[in-house]
Write a protein that holds these residues in place. Structure first.
Motif, PDB file in Angstrom:
ATOM      1  N   GLY A  88       0.817  -1.219   0.000  1.00 59.53           N
ATOM      2  CA  GLY A  88       0.000   0.000   0.000  1.00 59.53           C
ATOM      3  C   GLY A  88       0.843   1.259   0.000  1.00 59.53           C
ATOM      4  O   GLY A  88       0.558   2.215  -0.720  1.00 59.53           O
ATOM      5  N   HIS A  89       1.889   1.276   0.814  1.00 58.24           N
ATOM      6  CA  HIS A  89       2.798   2.433   0.836  1.00 58.24           C
ATOM      7  C   HIS A  89       3.363   2.683  -0.552  1.00 58.24           C
ATOM      8  O   HIS A  89       3.341   3.815  -1.052  1.00 58.24           O
ATOM      9  CB  HIS A  89       3.972   2.197   1.785  1.00 58.24           C
ATOM     10  CG  HIS A  89       3.615   2.139   3.225  1.00 58.24           C
ATOM     11  ND1 HIS A  89       4.347   1.406   4.124  1.00 58.24           N
ATOM     12  CD2 HIS A  89       2.624   2.726   3.938  1.00 58.24           C
ATOM     13  CE1 HIS A  89       3.819   1.536   5.323  1.00 58.24           C
ATOM     14  NE2 HIS A  89       2.766   2.328   5.241  1.00 58.24           N
ATOM     15  N   ARG A  90       3.880   1.638  -1.145  1.00 57.75           N
ATOM     16  CA  ARG A  90       4.546   1.797  -2.444  1.00 57.75           C
ATOM     17  C   ARG A  90       3.535   2.181  -3.526  1.00 57.75           C
ATOM     18  O   ARG A  90       3.827   2.995  -4.394  1.00 57.75           O
ATOM     19  CB  ARG A  90       5.292   0.513  -2.813  1.00 57.75           C
ATOM     20  CG  ARG A  90       6.354   0.085  -1.779  1.00 57.75           C
ATOM     21  CD  ARG A  90       7.336   1.162  -1.412  1.00 57.75           C
ATOM     22  NE  ARG A  90       8.174   1.456  -2.554  1.00 57.75           N
ATOM     23  CZ  ARG A  90       9.010   2.467  -2.643  1.00 57.75           C
ATOM     24  NH1 ARG A  90       9.127   3.307  -1.647  1.00 57.75           N
ATOM     25  NH2 ARG A  90       9.736   2.649  -3.698  1.00 57.75           N
ATOM     26  N   LEU A  91       2.344   1.589  -3.456  1.00 61.44           N
ATOM     27  CA  LEU A  91       1.303   1.881  -4.441  1.00 61.44           C
ATOM     28  C   LEU A  91       0.911   3.355  -4.422  1.00 61.44           C
ATOM     29  O   LEU A  91       0.640   3.953  -5.461  1.00 61.44           O
ATOM     30  CB  LEU A  91       0.082   1.000  -4.166  1.00 61.44           C
ATOM     31  CG  LEU A  91      -1.054   1.032  -5.172  1.00 61.44           C
ATOM     32  CD1 LEU A  91      -0.581   0.520  -6.531  1.00 61.44           C
ATOM     33  CD2 LEU A  91      -2.214   0.189  -4.675  1.00 61.44           C
ATOM     34  N   PHE A  92       0.912   3.969  -3.231  1.00 65.88           N
ATOM     35  CA  PHE A  92       0.526   5.372  -3.098  1.00 65.88           C
ATOM     36  C   PHE A  92       1.730   6.305  -2.951  1.00 65.88           C
ATOM     37  O   PHE A  92       1.599   7.427  -2.465  1.00 65.88           O
ATOM     38  CB  PHE A  92      -0.463   5.543  -1.941  1.00 65.88           C
ATOM     39  CG  PHE A  92      -1.804   4.951  -2.266  1.00 65.88           C
ATOM     40  CD1 PHE A  92      -2.686   5.620  -3.090  1.00 65.88           C
ATOM     41  CD2 PHE A  92      -2.152   3.702  -1.790  1.00 65.88           C
ATOM     42  CE1 PHE A  92      -3.908   5.061  -3.424  1.00 65.88           C
ATOM     43  CE2 PHE A  92      -3.371   3.131  -2.116  1.00 65.88           C
ATOM     44  CZ  PHE A  92      -4.258   3.813  -2.942  1.00 65.88           C
ATOM     45  N   GLY A  93       2.906   5.850  -3.384  1.00 73.64           N
ATOM     46  CA  GLY A  93       4.077   6.716  -3.463  1.00 73.64           C
ATOM     47  C   GLY A  93       4.684   7.113  -2.132  1.00 73.64           C
ATOM     48  O   GLY A  93       5.034   8.278  -1.942  1.00 73.64           O
ATOM     49  N   MET A  94       4.816   6.147  -1.223  1.00 67.11           N
ATOM     50  CA  MET A  94       5.414   6.429   0.079  1.00 67.11           C
ATOM     51  C   MET A  94       6.430   5.341   0.423  1.00 67.11           C
ATOM     52  O   MET A  94       6.400   4.259  -0.156  1.00 67.11           O
ATOM     53  CB  MET A  94       4.329   6.430   1.173  1.00 67.11           C
ATOM     54  CG  MET A  94       3.228   7.423   0.967  1.00 67.11           C
ATOM     55  SD  MET A  94       1.945   7.299   2.241  1.00 67.11           S
ATOM     56  CE  MET A  94       1.152   5.762   1.828  1.00 67.11           C
ATOM     57  N   HIS A  95       7.295   5.661   1.365  1.00 63.46           N
ATOM     58  CA  HIS A  95       8.166   4.639   1.931  1.00 63.46           C
ATOM     59  C   HIS A  95       8.576   5.023   3.348  1.00 63.46           C
ATOM     60  O   HIS A  95       8.531   6.190   3.727  1.00 63.46           O
ATOM     61  CB  HIS A  95       9.368   4.316   1.031  1.00 63.46           C
ATOM     62  CG  HIS A  95      10.319   5.443   0.817  1.00 63.46           C
ATOM     63  ND1 HIS A  95      10.122   6.430  -0.112  1.00 63.46           N
ATOM     64  CD2 HIS A  95      11.494   5.728   1.415  1.00 63.46           C
ATOM     65  CE1 HIS A  95      11.135   7.280  -0.090  1.00 63.46           C
ATOM     66  NE2 HIS A  95      11.978   6.880   0.848  1.00 63.46           N
ATOM     67  N   VAL A  96       8.963   4.014   4.112  1.00 62.61           N
ATOM     68  CA  VAL A  96       9.339   4.191   5.504  1.00 62.61           C
ATOM     69  C   VAL A  96      10.855   4.336   5.576  1.00 62.61           C
ATOM     70  O   VAL A  96      11.586   3.533   4.990  1.00 62.61           O
ATOM     71  CB  VAL A  96       8.887   2.983   6.363  1.00 62.61           C
ATOM     72  CG1 VAL A  96       9.339   3.137   7.802  1.00 62.61           C
ATOM     73  CG2 VAL A  96       7.377   2.813   6.288  1.00 62.61           C
ATOM     74  N   VAL A  97      11.313   5.360   6.287  1.00 59.53           N
ATOM     75  CA  VAL A  97      12.757   5.562   6.460  1.00 59.53           C
ATOM     76  C   VAL A  97      13.070   5.732   7.943  1.00 59.53           C
ATOM     77  O   VAL A  97      12.211   6.131   8.733  1.00 59.53           O
ATOM     78  CB  VAL A  97      13.270   6.796   5.677  1.00 59.53           C
ATOM     79  CG1 VAL A  97      13.096   6.607   4.180  1.00 59.53           C
ATOM     80  CG2 VAL A  97      12.597   8.068   6.135  1.00 59.53           C
ATOM     81  N   ALA A  98      14.306   5.432   8.287  1.00 63.20           N
ATOM     82  CA  ALA A  98      14.771   5.666   9.654  1.00 63.20           C
ATOM     83  C   ALA A  98      15.035   7.156   9.820  1.00 63.20           C
ATOM     84  O   ALA A  98      15.556   7.804   8.908  1.00 63.20           O
ATOM     85  CB  ALA A  98      16.045   4.869   9.918  1.00 63.20           C
TER      86      ALA A  98
END
Length: 144
Positions: A88-98
């Motif tokens: 879902g994150h990738r599909l809507f143009g997001m990603h998790v970073v430290a």
């Protein structure tokens, strides 16, 4: 007496935009992902977990209610460190970073997902629009 700098989190002024205190831009690539994208991504991720759960348990069974959150957790824990976020994150143009930068690793996604499954930590946000689950895991969900 000169102006003292804030010493505790409660003394900090609110951010002018989400992510300001983290050094992130106000909008566009690298900015904090806003609520609309997050909610849509969560719906996609939970829907995926429900569909995958149906492969191993019937919908009417009690096991289904336990398998779905487990599948959701596994998807989060596997995909965040490998592809940078859930489907879902990738599909809507997001990603998790430290927050500190570098690879997010395996521990942060486990902590983040555990708290996310409790729901309440995800609903408690600061002025940077980071949920408690992200604050504890020292992560931030940003736009790709």
């Amino acid at each position: 007496m000169p102006d003292a700098k804030p010493q505790t989190f409660g003394d900090l002024d609110p951010s002018r935009w989400p992510g300001e205190r983290l050094g992130l831009p106000d909008e566009g690539r690298g900015s904090v992902a806003r609520a609309g994208r997050r909610i849509l991504a969560l719906l996609v991720d939970w829907g995926s977990a429900m569909l995958l759960s149906l492969l191993v348990t019937p919908y009417e069974s009690v096991a289904y209610t336990w398998v779905t959150p487990l599948v959701f957790a596994v998807l989060q824990i596997v995909f965040i460190p490998t592809i940078g976020g859930s489907i879902g994150h990738r599909l809507f143009g997001m990603h998790v970073v430290a927050v500190e930068g570098g690879w997010v690793g395996f521990v942060r996604p486990i902590v983040r997902t555990g708290l996310l499954l409790l729901v309440i930590p995800a609903l408690v946000w600061d002025s940077d629009q980071r949920g408690f689950h992200d604050k504890v895991a020292r992560t931030v969900l940003i736009r790709s």
